[in-house]
Design an enzyme around this catalytic site. Sequence first.
Site, PDB file in Angstrom:
ATOM      1  N   CYS A  12      -0.051  20.540 -21.992  1.00 51.72           N
ATOM      2  CA  CYS A  12      -0.976  19.531 -22.463  1.00 51.72           C
ATOM      3  C   CYS A  12      -0.911  19.580 -23.983  1.00 51.72           C
ATOM      4  CB  CYS A  12      -2.374  19.868 -21.956  1.00 51.72           C
ATOM      5  SG  CYS A  12      -3.469  18.462 -21.962  1.00 51.72           S
ATOM      6  N   CYS A  88      -1.059  15.782 -19.322  1.00 52.18           N
ATOM      7  CA  CYS A  88      -1.611  14.722 -20.170  1.00 52.18           C
ATOM      8  C   CYS A  88      -0.490  13.795 -20.609  1.00 52.18           C
ATOM      9  CB  CYS A  88      -2.394  15.282 -21.352  1.00 52.18           C
ATOM     10  SG  CYS A  88      -1.454  16.003 -22.674  1.00 52.18           S
ATOM     11  N   CYS A  96       9.929  18.038 -25.956  1.00 47.60           N
ATOM     12  CA  CYS A  96       9.610  19.426 -25.626  1.00 47.60           C
ATOM     13  C   CYS A  96      10.746  20.354 -26.042  1.00 47.60           C
ATOM     14  CB  CYS A  96       9.408  19.573 -24.116  1.00 47.60           C
ATOM     15  SG  CYS A  96       8.040  18.640 -23.453  1.00 47.60           S
TER      16      CYS A  96
END
Length: 161
Positions: A12, A88, A96
Amino acid sequence: MSERTYNAFFLCTGNSARSQMAEALITALSKGRIRGYSAGSHPSPAVQPLAAELVASLGINPSSLRTKSWDEFAAPNAPVMDFIITVCDDAAGEVCPVWPGHPAMAHWGVPDPALTPDDRQAFKDVWLVLRRRIELLCALRLDRLDHLAREQQLRLIANER
């Protein structure tokens, strides 16, 4: 035959509520079969009190909770993850780090209860959705699914309310 332990990583942005709850839920509900981890791309200063209260209902000491950066889990000695699950929409859209081991990935978006930090019902609603999804994940015979099938199952679970 004993099944191996899997690692599930919940991401998140702030790591203050949803991902913390998911980490605790999967660790508790899987009875040791899946170890939960969580982190955020931009961690908040602290875990939301209502999230900590729900985690405590599982028998987990809320003082053990802390927000973490996902960079901590991209380090060389970090645990290798089998599942990466964003909870989220913001984190799902971010670039990432590269996760070793080619984990199965999915997005399980749920509303952010931290936007209304005093709304107990908002936290409970998110808790119940995450719990349902995690119960479905825990029910899977992971040892009988290849990587593609695991990822497909994770994505199907995302539609569960």
